[in-house]
Scaffold this motif. Structure first.
Motif, PDB file in Angstrom:
ATOM      1  N   ASP A 115     -15.880  41.712  20.421  1.00 55.01           N
ATOM      2  CA  ASP A 115     -15.468  40.834  21.517  1.00 55.01           C
ATOM      3  C   ASP A 115     -16.277  39.555  21.430  1.00 55.01           C
ATOM      4  OD1 ASP A 115     -13.644  42.672  22.658  1.00 55.01           O
ATOM      5  OD2 ASP A 115     -15.311  43.751  23.585  1.00 55.01           O
ATOM      6  N   CYS A 116     -15.582  38.420  21.341  1.00 53.87           N
ATOM      7  CA  CYS A 116     -16.228  37.120  21.201  1.00 53.87           C
ATOM      8  C   CYS A 116     -15.892  36.266  22.421  1.00 53.87           C
ATOM      9  CB  CYS A 116     -15.766  36.422  19.926  1.00 53.87           C
ATOM     10  SG  CYS A 116     -15.971  37.418  18.428  1.00 53.87           S
ATOM     11  N   ASP A 117     -16.850  36.116  23.309  1.00 55.74           N
ATOM     12  CA  ASP A 117     -16.683  35.329  24.528  1.00 55.74           C
ATOM     13  C   ASP A 117     -17.114  33.898  24.237  1.00 55.74           C
ATOM     14  OD1 ASP A 117     -16.643  34.187  27.028  1.00 55.74           O
ATOM     15  OD2 ASP A 117     -17.808  35.763  28.010  1.00 55.74           O
ATOM     16  N   THR A 154      -6.089  38.171  19.870  1.00 50.87           N
ATOM     17  CA  THR A 154      -6.654  39.308  19.146  1.00 50.87           C
ATOM     18  C   THR A 154      -6.092  39.348  17.734  1.00 50.87           C
ATOM     19  OG1 THR A 154      -6.859  40.594  21.190  1.00 50.87           O
ATOM     20  CG2 THR A 154      -6.937  41.815  19.118  1.00 50.87           C
ATOM     21  N   HIS A 194     -14.442  47.304  17.109  1.00 49.68           N
ATOM     22  CA  HIS A 194     -14.000  46.154  17.896  1.00 49.68           C
ATOM     23  C   HIS A 194     -15.137  45.145  18.068  1.00 49.68           C
ATOM     24  CE1 HIS A 194     -10.523  48.623  19.322  1.00 49.68           C
ATOM     25  NE2 HIS A 194     -11.419  49.596  19.213  1.00 49.68           N
ATOM     26  N   THR A 213     -18.060  46.903  20.020  1.00 44.60           N
ATOM     27  CA  THR A 213     -17.784  48.028  20.913  1.00 44.60           C
ATOM     28  C   THR A 213     -17.037  49.145  20.188  1.00 44.60           C
ATOM     29  OG1 THR A 213     -15.680  47.094  21.660  1.00 44.60           O
ATOM     30  CG2 THR A 213     -17.642  46.507  22.906  1.00 44.60           C
ATOM     31  N   SER A 244     -21.437  50.135  23.334  1.00 39.14           N
ATOM     32  CA  SER A 244     -21.353  48.730  22.931  1.00 39.14           C
ATOM     33  C   SER A 244     -22.740  48.193  22.595  1.00 39.14           C
ATOM     34  CB  SER A 244     -20.716  47.885  24.043  1.00 39.14           C
ATOM     35  OG  SER A 244     -21.528  47.883  25.203  1.00 39.14           O
ATOM     36  N   GLU A 295      -7.017  33.531  25.212  1.00 41.18           N
ATOM     37  CA  GLU A 295      -7.532  34.592  24.350  1.00 41.18           C
ATOM     38  C   GLU A 295      -6.511  34.982  23.295  1.00 41.18           C
ATOM     39  OE1 GLU A 295      -7.269  38.917  25.777  1.00 41.18           O
ATOM     40  OE2 GLU A 295      -7.805  37.806  27.601  1.00 41.18           O
ATOM     41  N   ARG A 347     -11.340  40.369  19.191  1.00 41.94           N
ATOM     42  CA  ARG A 347     -10.798  39.749  20.408  1.00 41.94           C
ATOM     43  C   ARG A 347     -11.639  38.525  20.743  1.00 41.94           C
ATOM     44  NH1 ARG A 347     -12.152  41.084  26.089  1.00 41.94           N
ATOM     45  NH2 ARG A 347     -10.654  39.993  27.427  1.00 41.94           N
TER      46      ARG A 347
END
Length: 415
Positions: free
Chosen positions: A385-387, A396, A383, A351, A356, A394, A293
């Motif tokens: 998560d790339c902020d 996925t 999973h 995560t 996480s 966004e 994501r």
């Protein structure tokens, strides 16, 4: 909830039937052909492979979809792809359509075809026609018939893939609402990569909707579903996704992009999303589902590109298989994806049900709990998560790990 998951697949909506059989196209002692049929002429939308080398069934189906003509049937075989077969491949499609039309009492230009399997060999026409003759007698709108059809189109898939939902729309009578259904099935396990990813997929709805909006909905939904999965970086010659509408639900026809259209698109997304995840999870030899994501990106397309880059990285896939938290590989895959970003501003977290682990922020790889990371990597679903800290968009992407079994499966696929 507005959208409700229900049992079934292609036959869940009104007006759709299916059958399957053992035709011995390539495999022995297993179903390898499916026949899909509609009680009424249906509007049909479609999306197809972006590979310049297109199999004969793809060219045949593209012609029907682009013509705007209604469709009534699809004949699908597995084992041989009818790709790289030149004029003989197109003749096979034509003869298949003619025979199917004669058996079912419809027009040949209402018959679509689909093939999957080995590229190069010619499909034995006599076995195709014999299979159609058998299946035409066994067409059924039962859930079991739909499930057996979904199993008949499998190649290296380990599980069949089908999904269906229902939702309510205003009735055509102007009083109250009616229940609309949308379901489908797909196959895909290897040669899977975006644009539009390797697959055969057949969706059916009884929603009354303008054909141009049906096509628009499908074209938009695949951008964040089937176009966001990857197994091995290879895009097939046979990718085909068809969506049929029988208009038998009795809803007020959807003719504009209003609330009913938005609800239809949401239902279509739900079906396509879950079929996509099933395909990614069932990648050839896979032991893990990988979900990437990317959020707070500057543009939607950049978010898609970044997510697909990580999901498609062979090194990330190998890392997941080995349960080795060498997470710099995720950072690397973001970096070569193409879109510009400031590495000092992004945050990357892994995560799972076990918790996480943040392994990158402030421009540096972080110290993290190796045991917790191993616990997460030991789960089936992993999973990231790339902020990006750049905007509000966004996307996925889904993939799977790269295992020894993938090489084994494809090392002797033909022989």
């Amino acid at each position: 909830m507005k959208i409700r998951k229900i049992a079934g697949g292609f036959t869940a909506a009104k007006g759709f039937k299916a059958a399957s059989c053992e035709a011995a196209i390539k495999y022995q002692n297993r179903r390898d052909m499916a026949l899909l049929f509609t009680d009424v002429p249906c509007a049909v939308a479609g999306t197809f492979t972006s590979n310049r080398v297109k199999a004969a069934p793809v060219l045949w189906d593209m012609g029907i979809v682009k013509s705007g003509r209604p469709a009534r049937a699809v004949v699908v075989n597995t084992g041989i792809a009818n790709a790289g077969t030149g004029a003989e491949g197109m003749r096979l499609c034509s003869e298949t359509a003619k025979h199917t039309a004669e058996i079912l009492g419809i027009s040949a230009d209402e018959v679509l075809v689909g093939s999957t399997g080995v590229i190069g060999p010619n499909v034995p026409l006599d076995r195709i026609t014999a299979g159609v003759t058998v299946m035409a007698k066994n067409l059924s709108d039962s859930a079991e018939a739909g499930t057996l059809a979904s199993k008949a189109i499998m190649t290296t898939d380990t599980v069949n893939k089908e999904y269906a939902v229902e939702f309510d729309l205003p009735a055509a009578s102007g009083e109250g609402t009616v229940t609309v259904r949308l379901g489908g099935m797909s196959k895909g396990s290897g040669m899977i990569h975006p644009n539009m990813c390797t697959m055969l997929g057949y969706l059916a709805t009884d929603c009354a909707i303008d054909p141009s909006l049906l096509q628009k909905a499908l074209s938009n939904v695949i951008k964040d579903t089937f176009n966001m999965i990857t197994v091995d970086g290879d895009t097939s010659t046979n990718d085909t996704l068809l969506l049929f509408s029988s208009s038998l639900a009795g809803n007020k026809p959807i003719t504009t992009e209003d609330e009913s259209y938005e609800l239809f698109c949401s239902a279509l997304y739900s079906v396509c999303h879950d079929l996509s995840v099933l395909m990614a999870s069932d990648g050839e030899g896979a032991t893990h589902l990988l979900e990437i994501r990317v959020f707070n990106a500057d543009t939607k397309e950049n978010a898609r590109t970044l997510a697909r880059s990580v999901a498609g990285s062979s090194l990330v896939k190998a890392m997941i298989y080995g349960k080795d938290a060498n997470c710099g590989r995720v950072l690397c895959a973001l970096g070569y994806a193409g879109p510009a970003f400031d590495p000092a501003n992004i945050v990357i977290t892994m995560t799972g049900k076990s918790g996480s682990v943040c392994f990158y922020k402030d421009g540096c790889v972080q110290l993290f709990d190796e045991e917790k990371a191993l616990a997460i990597l030991s789960e089936h679903d992993v999973h990231f998560d790339c902020d990006m800290n750049m905007g509000n968009e966004e996307a996925t992407a889904w993939g799977c790990d790269l295992t020894y079994d993938y090489v084994k499966i494809n090392g002797d696929y033909r022989t």
